[in-house]
Design an enzyme around this catalytic site. Structure first.
Site, short mmCIF file in Angstrom:
data_model
loop_
_atom_site.label_atom_id
_atom_site.label_comp_id
_atom_site.label_asym_id
_atom_site.label_seq_id
_atom_site.Cartn_x
_atom_site.Cartn_y
_atom_site.Cartn_z
CB CYS A 117 2.10 3.52 10.62
SG CYS A 117 1.48 2.35 9.44
CB SER A 170 -2.08 -3.05 1.30
OG SER A 170 -1.15 -3.83 2.00
N GLY A 184 0.81 -1.21 0.00
CA GLY A 184 0.00 0.00 0.00
C GLY A 184 0.85 1.26 0.00
CB THR A 185 3.93 2.20 1.82
OG1 THR A 185 3.36 1.95 3.10
CG2 THR A 185 4.87 3.39 1.90
CG HIS A 211 -0.01 -6.43 5.07
ND1 HIS A 211 -0.08 -6.12 6.40
CD2 HIS A 211 0.29 -5.30 4.43
CE1 HIS A 211 0.20 -4.83 6.54
NE2 HIS A 211 0.42 -4.30 5.36
CG ASN A 246 -4.98 4.15 9.00
OD1 ASN A 246 -5.37 5.13 8.35
ND2 ASN A 246 -3.89 4.18 9.71
CB THR A 280 12.55 -9.19 -10.94
OG1 THR A 280 13.73 -8.91 -11.70
CG2 THR A 280 12.03 -10.58 -11.28
N1 PLP Z 1 -2.81 3.12 3.79
C1 PLP Z 1 -3.55 2.75 4.84
C2 PLP Z 1 -4.89 3.37 5.07
C3 PLP Z 1 -3.09 1.77 5.73
O1 PLP Z 1 -3.82 1.41 6.77
C4 PLP Z 1 -1.81 1.19 5.48
C5 PLP Z 1 -1.23 0.20 6.41
O2 PLP Z 1 -1.54 0.18 7.57
C6 PLP Z 1 -1.09 1.61 4.34
C7 PLP Z 1 -1.62 2.58 3.53
C8 PLP Z 1 0.25 1.03 4.03
O3 PLP Z 1 0.14 -0.24 3.43
P1 PLP Z 1 1.38 -1.26 3.47
O4 PLP Z 1 1.50 -1.72 4.89
O5 PLP Z 1 0.98 -2.35 2.53
O6 PLP Z 1 2.57 -0.52 3.00
#
Ligand code: PLP
Length: 385
Positions: free
Chosen positions: A327, A201, A69-70, A203, A153, A239
């Site tokens: 985070c 994302s 996601g990041t 996971h 989140n 890759t």
């Molecule tokens: N965006 C939101 C709203 C999230 O909750 C998260 C992860 O907690 C992310 C982005 C980041 O995703 P990733 O952990 O796959 O980098």
């Protein structure tokens, strides 16, 4: 253990692991290789992309696999804003909401620090929602991109994404949404939502950590963030994580095929849990929107405690949850999301988030509600002593 921290991450589902296994072992080819192993890997990647496209209601070519996601958020925010500015130097502003994940917020700040952009921050109300009227007030001829998350989140508030995206479209501005928390819980049809870009994302959905994707509509300009061998049609070099893409596609397909049932079932459990906590814990406050919230997130402040102490006490009782977003965990600063909702720094330090996956049961949540009541009372007693 009762695991109520699914918004942080989820275990890999058996079906997902089974689907990935061949590409981690016998079918280990590099999709760029011109031999049978490589071609098998390229086919697996193409199939994964097609499955994702079917779920998102888009074309396969509009899906770019990323490391999560990041990276998807970085690619959307930096990639769209920079590409549009390269085509039209007058585009110097981006709009983000006040409750974005750091992956979006910091990408916008990077544009501000290194590329001369101005970041316009869309305020939220006390439930964490932005309004189309507020967005209309910020859209200007210089706006290169709007990024507003689908669901938050920390407090689970769901944004009126379709209305916001429609408004941005009226002004000719691409609209990105971070749908990382929405996957599996809310509809993800990109046409119905009207979004130009959307991050997912793996996971959070039962796929492994380190895989994700960005949907980017048709002709939307996009500058890559990672440069190299030109994989992913030049949008994301490196890759490809074939097994990760297969796992993500499998998890997303499974999750979205049951999305409506899960949404309905877990919303009922969530609301029962919220009522139980509010009635058992004096002074407890629900954070986020009372109804427009993820089925999977119940978040509270427990004034007179510290969120971290409640968390430790809950873990002693076998309930695992979070004091905010994973985070931000470990940081002493009050959550910017909670302060954006108008919650004082002092009360924000008492936040606890419970987040469920689809396997959550009434028994789990009944036991968790009792544990919360005991944990908060014990932390308050210790604090008073
Ligand atoms: N965006 C939101 C709203 C999230 O909750 C998260 C992860 O907690 C992310 C982005 C980041 O995703 P990733 O952990 O796959 O980098």
């Amino acid at each position: 253990m009762i695991f109520l921290d699914a918004a942080a991450t989820t275990p890999v589902r058996r079906e997902v692991l089974d689907a990935m296994w061949p590409y981690l072992t016998g079918e280990f080819g590099n999709p760029s290789s011109h031999h049978s192993l490589g071609e098998a890997a390229a086919r697996a990647l193409a199939d994964a992309r097609a499955s994702v496209a079917a779920v998102l209601g888009c074309r396969a070519g509009e899906v770019t696999f990323t490391s999560g996601g990041t990276e998807a958020d970085n690619l959307a925010v930096k990639g769209i804003a920079l590409a549009r500015q390269a085509a039209d130097p007058a585009l110097t502003r981006v709009v983000i909401s006040a409750v974005e994940h750091p992956a979006v917020e910091e990408s916008a700040r990077y544009l501000e620090r290194f590329h001369g952009f101005t970041v316009d921050v869309l305020p939220v109300d006390s439930t964490g929602q932005v309004t189309p009227e507020a967005l209309a007030g910020l859209l200007r001829p210089e706006t290169a991109l709007v990024s507003v998350m689908y669901a938050n989140n920390e407090v689970g508030t769901v944004q009126p994404v379709a209305r916001l995206a429609a408004l941005a479209r009226e002004y000719g501005v691409p609209f990105h949404t971070d749908a990382v928390q929405a996957g599996g819980w809310l509809p993800l049809d990109t046409k119905a939502l009207g979004v130009d870009a959307m991050s997912i994302s793996g996971h959070k959905l039962g796929a492994p950590k380190g895989c994700g994707l960005l949907f980017v509509r048709g002709r939307t300009r996009l500058e890559p963030v990672i440069h190299g061998g030109g994989q992913e049609r030049g949008r994301r070099s490196g890759t490809e994580n074939v097994a990760g893409a297969v796992g993500l596609a499998t998890a997303l397909t499974l999750a979205q095929s049951r999305q409506r049932d899960q949404e309905v079932r877990v919303t009922v459990l969530r609301d029962t849990f919220i009522s139980a906590v509010l009635s058992a814990v004096p002074g407890a406050v629900l954070t986020g929107h009372p109804t427009e919230r993820l089925p999977s997130v119940a978040s509270f402040c427990f004034p007179g405690t510290s969120g971290e102490s409640v968390l430790l006490e809950l873990e002693r009782q076998g309930v695992v949850c979070s004091s905010g977003s994973a985070c931000a965990a470990g940081s002493d600063a009050p959550s910017p999301v909670l302060t954006a909702l108008g919650i004082s720094a002092e009360v924000a330090q008492t936040a606890v988030r419970f987040s469920f996956d689809a396997s959550v049961t009434t028994e789990d949540l009944d036991a968790a509600a009792r544990a919360v009541s005991t944990a908060v009372a014990s932390v308050r007693t210790l604090g008073a002593g």
